[in-house]
Write an enzyme that holds these catalytic residues in place. Sequence first.
Site: not given
Length: 489
Positions: A176, A427, A452
Amino acid sequence: MASFPVLLVLLFYTLTGKAIAELTPNFFHQSLTHYLKNSKPNISYETQFFPQLLDHFTFNPQSYKIFYQKYLINKNYWDHGGPIFVYTGNEGNIDWFAANTGFMLDIAPKFRALLVFIEHRFYGESLPFGKDSYKSAETLGYLNSQQALADFAVLIRSLKQNLSSEASPVVVFGGSYGGMLAAWFRLKYPHVAIGAVASSAPILQFDEIIPWTSFYDAVSQDYKDASLNCYEVIKGSWAELQLLYAQRDGLATISGIFRTCKNLQTRYSARDWLWKAFVYTAMANYPTESNFVKQLPAYPVAKMCEIIDGFPPKATKLNRVLAAANLYYNYTGNEKCFDLENGTDTHGLHGWDWQVCTEMVMPLSTSNESMFPAITFEIEELGKFCMNKYGVMPRPHWITTEFGGYRIEQVLKKFGSNIIFSNGMQDPWSRGGVLKNISSNIVAIVTEKGAHHVDFRFAKKDDPDWLVEQRGQEVEIIQRWINDYYADF
Ligand SMILES: *[C@@H]1O[C@H](CO)[C@@H](O)[C@H](O)[C@H]1NC(C)=O
Ligand SMILES: *[C@@H]1O[C@H](CO)[C@@H](O)[C@H](O)[C@H]1NC(C)=O
Ligand SMILES: *[C@@H]1O[C@H](CO)[C@@H](O)[C@H](O)[C@H]1NC(C)=O
Ligand SMILES: *[C@@H]1O[C@H](CO)[C@@H](O)[C@H](O)[C@H]1NC(C)=O
Ligand SMILES: *[C@@H]1O[C@H](CO)[C@@H](O)[C@H](O)[C@H]1NC(C)=O
């Protein structure tokens, strides 16, 4: 408006421009303790604190102030002088990222690697001004990605020196926002890290590089793929909510049907609460049970849609959608009521709003193809929110100036090397990721069913073949970088 996660959060803007929630990966000490209690019993990291410089880029006397930066270290598998794997911490408590990045622990024995997880400044316990760290722009001014990257470089050099292991190859990992940092670290500090594994890193979610509607279109696509009816019910439910709002005592009625702990005070909180459930469930649409943001079953998007599709034909859309949201907020069955308006303060990750108000400006709008109500990102609205909250204006073009992003293929093909960009198309952040191979050693690994940073999770015996293969491919590439490094040596 909320913010994004893991990395990334995004701020979502409501129509009023009020910030509602932090999105990404930031979350929660609460779920961390749960996770640590219930899964891998012995994640053995030693906690250390490193005296870090407050400001790497100016030479004013106050720049020399020291703060204590937390990092976790595991030497159990290390052959002295062997590789060092460093997780470049993102916007939250580093223990939480370590618990959700079992991949590094899983592969450490094979590489005889030292593992290090470095906490990002201004998050978790790495607070340069203690309790006053978030007090004002004067203190928060030291919170930005460039300072964070410099922290990592300084800490890694010190660690190698202390371990008399200057020649060890360093590979950085991040998911991320942490993945963005890992990729940028490789570009800015190629003499410190030989390669970067950037999982679900939306480095292209800035400025006008990708369409602003792609994030919510991607969320919508997940639900549409699960069931067209499900998508249509969700899309139609907002108007029903709107009608309730329009009634006399609308907020009280809504408080009742949403089973809130306290009567709602603000206009958009119910809408945003539902909205967030769909976004986070899409991000966490993992193939096995997980507890990343919240405890969820395997493939939770399909589970939500089964709930929605399972109602009798006369049921209202709003009732169906509420039952689906219950899966996200109450999978454990432990919730007595829902705290819609104060759910975000408890995680203590206020720093992300500051980053969104300065450099991490990721514009998100909805298109009429999405299942969400119409919202349009307006920099002026974000600016008002930020001026009001911190007295600063966002700088929407800074990230692309500092790190690039436009024409990334041409630029990195000529200039970069040794980066893995991995993304799962479930995601929504994948749409801001690098989805094409750039060169023989800047590789995009894309899975249709991944969510994710799913590749960074602990391996489980029920993992599907595509995930096992993906991780195997990443291990092979990392091995190649390390072999090349030793061959040159
Ligand atoms: C290296 O050793 C110095 C001196 O003991 C210490 O202050 C510093 O924190 C150590 N570095 C790291 C990364 O732990
Ligand atoms: C949460 O789930 C449990 C078990 O299904 C249920 O009894 C409870 O009412 C739910 N909580 C809320 C707030 O709906
Ligand atoms: C929100 O939660 C915090 C921490 O639990 C609490 O101190 C505060 O009073 C709550 N605010 C409201 C409006 O409920
Ligand atoms: C969506 O918006 C576009 C552009 O404004 C418009 O041409 C199109 O008809 C709209 N589609 C729907 C389904 O409303
Ligand atoms: C990139 O190349 C690798 C082989 O090196 C391949 O496995 C992968 O599928 C390619 N990625 C994309 C997005 O085509």
